[in-house]
Design a protein around this motif. Structure first.
Motif, short mmCIF file in Angstrom:
data_model
loop_
_atom_site.label_atom_id
_atom_site.label_comp_id
_atom_site.label_asym_id
_atom_site.label_seq_id
_atom_site.Cartn_x
_atom_site.Cartn_y
_atom_site.Cartn_z
N VAL A 118 24.29 39.15 117.90
CA VAL A 118 24.15 39.93 117.24
C VAL A 118 25.59 39.88 115.83
O VAL A 118 26.85 39.27 116.89
N ALA A 119 25.88 40.08 115.08
CA ALA A 119 26.73 39.90 114.57
C ALA A 119 27.37 41.28 114.22
O ALA A 119 26.71 41.91 113.74
N PHE A 120 28.60 41.33 113.30
CA PHE A 120 29.51 41.62 112.53
C PHE A 120 30.25 41.30 111.59
O PHE A 120 30.73 40.51 111.25
N ARG A 121 30.54 42.93 110.80
CA ARG A 121 31.76 42.21 109.69
C ARG A 121 33.06 41.51 110.23
O ARG A 121 33.34 42.02 111.84
N ARG A 122 33.94 40.53 109.89
CA ARG A 122 35.15 40.63 110.24
C ARG A 122 36.08 41.29 111.15
O ARG A 122 36.19 40.98 112.34
N ASP A 123 36.29 42.19 109.96
CA ASP A 123 37.02 43.18 110.82
C ASP A 123 36.80 43.68 112.27
O ASP A 123 37.91 43.83 112.85
N HIS A 124 35.84 43.68 112.03
CA HIS A 124 35.20 44.77 112.88
C HIS A 124 35.06 43.91 114.35
O HIS A 124 35.63 44.37 115.97
N LEU A 125 34.99 42.59 114.61
CA LEU A 125 34.60 41.80 115.75
C LEU A 125 35.79 41.06 115.55
O LEU A 125 36.18 41.19 116.97
N LEU A 126 37.44 41.02 115.22
CA LEU A 126 38.58 40.95 114.78
C LEU A 126 39.25 42.20 115.71
O LEU A 126 39.43 41.89 117.50
N TRP A 127 38.45 43.52 115.60
CA TRP A 127 38.66 44.61 116.57
C TRP A 127 38.43 44.74 117.80
O TRP A 127 39.04 45.13 119.01
N ILE A 128 36.71 44.43 118.48
CA ILE A 128 36.48 44.54 119.14
C ILE A 128 36.53 43.60 120.35
O ILE A 128 37.20 43.83 121.51
N ALA A 129 36.96 41.48 119.43
CA ALA A 129 37.74 40.87 120.30
C ALA A 129 38.42 41.08 120.69
O ALA A 129 39.04 41.12 122.47
N SER A 130 39.62 42.17 120.55
CA SER A 130 41.13 42.20 120.70
C SER A 130 40.79 43.51 121.77
O SER A 130 41.85 43.68 122.60
N ARG A 131 39.91 43.92 121.97
CA ARG A 131 39.67 44.64 122.24
C ARG A 131 38.87 44.88 124.07
O ARG A 131 38.56 45.88 125.50
N ILE A 132 37.84 43.72 124.31
CA ILE A 132 37.28 43.66 125.16
C ILE A 132 38.12 43.52 126.57
O ILE A 132 38.98 42.62 126.38
N ARG A 133 37.23 43.80 127.38
CA ARG A 133 38.36 43.56 129.23
C ARG A 133 37.18 42.75 129.64
O ARG A 133 35.71 42.79 129.15
N HIS A 134 37.92 42.65 131.01
CA HIS A 134 36.44 41.72 132.46
C HIS A 134 35.75 42.49 132.38
O HIS A 134 34.63 42.44 132.58
N GLU A 135 35.37 44.08 131.91
CA GLU A 135 34.47 44.75 132.31
C GLU A 135 33.49 45.52 131.67
O GLU A 135 32.30 45.84 131.64
N THR A 136 33.99 44.22 130.36
CA THR A 136 33.09 44.40 128.91
C THR A 136 31.72 44.06 129.66
O THR A 136 31.53 42.55 129.40
N ARG A 137 31.24 44.93 128.84
CA ARG A 137 29.17 44.13 128.84
C ARG A 137 28.39 44.61 127.52
O ARG A 137 28.89 45.77 127.11
#
Length: 164
Positions: free
Chosen positions: A141-160
């Motif tokens: 699953v692939a994203f625009r770079r800025d979106h991927l960075l936003w998502i990555a900074s908010r991933i938590r242990h429970e994220t699926r």
């Protein structure tokens, strides 16, 4: 589903109240993933790792690990390290994690067929940067770079990652 889930929808991913355009594998969605089929496997997948290129970006999360020269991902079902990160030199089929293009500057690793891989069931279902809108992946699953960075900074242990 939990509020912290990344939910793959027909045209986007829903996460933390936002919608992000995404691309998936050239083989579409599947219930029976096989190595090399280009399909994205349906199911609920945990996010088990994050890798990044320290020469191209700052550490996106405190648990992200650097991609070093010689880091590879085995996609060879004949080898015991199938669907695991390995190091060069590696004589079996693999993907280079340290690419010339920016596609793998940031990788979120899912638990698809991991840590105990079934040979041939498919490897390396990542979340990574896209090549462009609508341009399919090899199953990720692939994203625009800025979106991927936003998502990555908010991933938590429970994220699926939920792919229905």
């Amino acid at each position: 589903m939990k509020a912290t889930d990344l939910v793959v929808m027909p045209t986007h991913v829903r996460f933390m109240g936002r919608r992000f355009p995404r691309t998936i594998g050239s083989g579409g969605l599947t219930n029976s993933k096989a190595e090399g089929d280009g399909a994205t496997p349906r199911g609920t997948h945990r996010i088990v790792g994050m890798l990044y290129r320290p020469d191209r970006m700052s550490q996106p999360a405190d648990w992200a690990l650097p991609i070093r020269p010689g880091d590879l991902w085995s996609d060879d079902p004949k080898h015991e390290d199938y669907n695991l990160m390995v190091r060069a030199p590696y004589a079996y089929s693999h993907e280079n994690l340290r690419r010339a293009d920016p596609m793998y500057d940031l990788i979120l690793i899912t638990d698809w067929n991991w840590p105990y891989a079934v040979k041939g069931r498919g490897s390396a279902i990542f979340l990574h940067q896209w090549r462009g809108p609508g341009r399919p992946t090899a199953g990720c699953v692939a994203f625009r770079r800025d979106h991927l960075l936003w998502i990555a900074s908010r991933i938590r242990h429970e994220t699926r990652l939920v792919i229905a």
